[in-house]
Design an enzyme around this catalytic site. Structure first.
Site, PDB file in Angstrom:
ATOM      1  N   THR A   3       0.835  -1.196   0.000  1.00 42.98           N
ATOM      2  CA  THR A   3       0.000   0.000   0.000  1.00 42.98           C
ATOM      3  C   THR A   3       0.868   1.244   0.000  1.00 42.98           C
ATOM      4  OG1 THR A   3      -1.688   1.272   1.187  1.00 42.98           O
ATOM      5  CG2 THR A   3      -0.261  -0.093   2.549  1.00 42.98           C
ATOM      6  N   GLY A   4       0.420   2.253  -0.726  1.00 41.74           N
ATOM      7  CA  GLY A   4       1.093   3.541  -0.711  1.00 41.74           C
ATOM      8  C   GLY A   4       0.566   4.418   0.420  1.00 41.74           C
ATOM      9  N   ASN A   5      -0.383   3.881   1.194  1.00 47.26           N
ATOM     10  CA  ASN A   5      -1.079   4.677   2.206  1.00 47.26           C
ATOM     11  C   ASN A   5      -0.697   4.190   3.612  1.00 47.26           C
ATOM     12  OD1 ASN A   5      -3.084   5.600   4.008  1.00 47.26           O
ATOM     13  ND2 ASN A   5      -4.549   5.858   2.333  1.00 47.26           N
ATOM     14  N   GLU A  32      -4.062   2.538 -10.564  1.00 51.49           N
ATOM     15  CA  GLU A  32      -5.350   1.838 -10.402  1.00 51.49           C
ATOM     16  C   GLU A  32      -6.170   1.877 -11.675  1.00 51.49           C
ATOM     17  OE1 GLU A  32      -7.663   2.990  -6.996  1.00 51.49           O
ATOM     18  OE2 GLU A  32      -5.929   2.809  -5.671  1.00 51.49           O
ATOM     19  N   ASP A  60      -8.740  -2.307  -1.498  1.00 52.74           N
ATOM     20  CA  ASP A  60      -9.245  -1.125  -2.163  1.00 52.74           C
ATOM     21  C   ASP A  60     -10.487  -0.702  -1.401  1.00 52.74           C
ATOM     22  OD1 ASP A  60      -8.542   0.633  -4.411  1.00 52.74           O
ATOM     23  OD2 ASP A  60     -10.619   0.311  -4.972  1.00 52.74           O
ATOM     24  N   SER A  61     -10.595   0.594  -1.166  1.00 50.56           N
ATOM     25  CA  SER A  61     -11.682   1.031  -0.293  1.00 50.56           C
ATOM     26  C   SER A  61     -12.192   2.386  -0.739  1.00 50.56           C
ATOM     27  CB  SER A  61     -11.180   1.090   1.151  1.00 50.56           C
ATOM     28  OG  SER A  61      -9.876   1.614   1.203  1.00 50.56           O
ATOM     29  N   PHE A 135      -7.824   9.431   8.864  1.00 55.54           N
ATOM     30  CA  PHE A 135      -7.356   9.964   7.583  1.00 55.54           C
ATOM     31  C   PHE A 135      -8.535  10.061   6.618  1.00 55.54           C
ATOM     32  CE2 PHE A 135      -7.347   6.172   4.784  1.00 55.54           C
ATOM     33  CZ  PHE A 135      -7.554   5.171   5.718  1.00 55.54           C
ATOM     34  N   GLY A 136      -8.242  10.591   5.431  1.00 55.65           N
ATOM     35  CA  GLY A 136      -9.232  10.626   4.354  1.00 55.65           C
ATOM     36  C   GLY A 136     -10.570  11.217   4.792  1.00 55.65           C
ATOM     37  N   TYR A 137     -11.614  10.468   4.544  1.00 56.92           N
ATOM     38  CA  TYR A 137     -12.976  10.955   4.796  1.00 56.92           C
ATOM     39  C   TYR A 137     -13.428  10.771   6.256  1.00 56.92           C
ATOM     40  CZ  TYR A 137     -13.106  10.881  -0.328  1.00 56.92           C
ATOM     41  OH  TYR A 137     -12.830  11.086  -1.665  1.00 56.92           O
TER      42      TYR A 137
HETATM   43  P1  ITT Z   1      -3.297   1.963  -1.774  1.00 55.07           P
HETATM   44  O1  ITT Z   1      -1.879   2.219  -2.153  1.00 55.07           O
HETATM   45  O2  ITT Z   1      -3.465   0.919  -0.727  1.00 55.07           O
HETATM   46  O3  ITT Z   1      -4.175   1.723  -2.969  1.00 55.07           O
HETATM   47  P2  ITT Z   1      -4.870   4.353  -1.512  1.00 55.07           P
HETATM   48  O4  ITT Z   1      -4.890   5.518  -0.577  1.00 55.07           O
HETATM   49  O5  ITT Z   1      -4.661   4.626  -2.977  1.00 55.07           O
HETATM   50  O6  ITT Z   1      -3.768   3.306  -1.025  1.00 55.07           O
HETATM   51  P3  ITT Z   1      -7.492   3.381  -2.168  1.00 55.07           P
HETATM   52  O7  ITT Z   1      -7.163   3.357  -3.607  1.00 55.07           O
HETATM   53  O8  ITT Z   1      -8.205   2.225  -1.581  1.00 55.07           O
HETATM   54  O9  ITT Z   1      -6.173   3.527  -1.269  1.00 55.07           O
HETATM   55  O10 ITT Z   1      -8.189   4.756  -1.914  1.00 55.07           O
HETATM   56  C1  ITT Z   1      -9.239   4.892  -1.134  1.00 55.07           C
HETATM   57  C2  ITT Z   1      -9.336   6.317  -0.647  1.00 55.07           C
HETATM   58  O11 ITT Z   1     -10.562   6.340   0.110  1.00 55.07           O
HETATM   59  C3  ITT Z   1      -8.223   6.695   0.313  1.00 55.07           C
HETATM   60  O12 ITT Z   1      -7.168   7.367  -0.327  1.00 55.07           O
HETATM   61  C4  ITT Z   1      -8.966   7.568   1.319  1.00 55.07           C
HETATM   62  O13 ITT Z   1      -9.034   8.896   0.831  1.00 55.07           O
HETATM   63  C5  ITT Z   1     -10.357   6.962   1.322  1.00 55.07           C
HETATM   64  N1  ITT Z   1     -10.459   5.968   2.404  1.00 55.07           N
HETATM   65  C6  ITT Z   1     -10.286   4.621   2.324  1.00 55.07           C
HETATM   66  N2  ITT Z   1     -10.419   4.044   3.534  1.00 55.07           N
HETATM   67  C7  ITT Z   1     -10.693   5.051   4.385  1.00 55.07           C
HETATM   68  C8  ITT Z   1     -10.897   5.119   5.765  1.00 55.07           C
HETATM   69  O14 ITT Z   1     -10.816   4.041   6.533  1.00 55.07           O
HETATM   70  N3  ITT Z   1     -11.136   6.299   6.307  1.00 55.07           N
HETATM   71  C9  ITT Z   1     -11.191   7.417   5.563  1.00 55.07           C
HETATM   72  N4  ITT Z   1     -10.985   7.455   4.262  1.00 55.07           N
HETATM   73  C10 ITT Z   1     -10.728   6.281   3.661  1.00 55.07           C
END
Ligand code: ITT
Length: 176
Positions: A3-5, A32, A60-61, A135-137
């Site tokens: 994962t890049g995250n 992706e 993927d999420s 993080f994120g949303y």
């Molecule tokens: P990978 O390298 O694992 O793909 P990514 O950040 O690109 O990392 P995704 O393609 O699954 O991961 O992107 C999903 C996005 O949705 C992620 O960047 C967040 O902005 C959001 N997201 C996913 N899971 C989340 C969570 O648990 N809480 C908040 N936001 C989330």
């Protein structure tokens, strides 16, 4: 786990520990494809296996908002980078139905077969940003059964999240 995250890794590492699994991270941000979470995660897993050469997990999420026909969904990463939480709040301005869900599809791939499992957590999108953890949303997602967003109550997130459900199932399937 590929994962890049780093946030995703931290969460998944904790879930893995609870299941007696030790995860190591490979920080690779893979391109992706467009598709469903399952199509995307399988493609990521194939690419990752090509690079790494031994069994891996990845996920993927995304956030799926009912009134936006499941947008941003599989585009969650791109949309977050472009318009962020403020952008989602603008799109939902004055909307009564603020129902949404987080979905996660987790995947194991050993070069020959896949094991896939998914998790969902339902909730609503808040009217403003709340909390600074996660993080994120997370700051705009209020899960069912709690009056705090994921970003205000990370312990709750760690108990009920889409990722917790998906990976707990995945690790249990793998151990069988
Ligand atoms: P990978 O390298 O694992 O793909 P990514 O950040 O690109 O990392 P995704 O393609 O699954 O991961 O992107 C999903 C996005 O949705 C992620 O960047 C967040 O902005 C959001 N997201 C996913 N899971 C989340 C969570 O648990 N809480 C908040 N936001 C989330």
């Amino acid at each position: 786990m590929v994962t890049g995250n780093s946030n995703k890794f931290e969460e998944t590492e904790k879930i893995a520990k609870l299941n007696g699994v030790e995860l190591e991270r490979r920080d690779i941000d893979l391109p992706e494809i467009r598709g469903t979470l399952e199509e995307i995660v399988k493609d990521k897993a194939r690419q990752a296996f090509e690079i790494i050469g031994f069994p891996i997990v990845c996920d993927d999420s995304g956030l799926f908002v009912n009134e936006l026909d499941d947008f941003p969904g599989a585009f969650s990463k791109f949309v977050f980078e472009k318009i962020g939480n403020e952008g989602i709040l603008k799109l939902l301005k004055n909307l009564q139905n603020r129902g949404a869900e987080f979905r996660c599809t987790a995947c194991y791939f050993d070069g020959a077969s896949f094991v896939i499992s998914s998790g969902v957590v339902k909730g609503t999108v808040t009217e403003s940003l709340r909390g600074s953890s996660g993080f994120g949303y997370d700051p705009i997602f209020l899960p069912e059964g709690n009056d705090k967003t994921f970003a205000e109550d990370l312990n709750y997130k760690m108990r009920v999240s889409h990722r917790k459900k998906a990976f707990t199932k995945l690790f249990s399937q793998l151990s069988k």
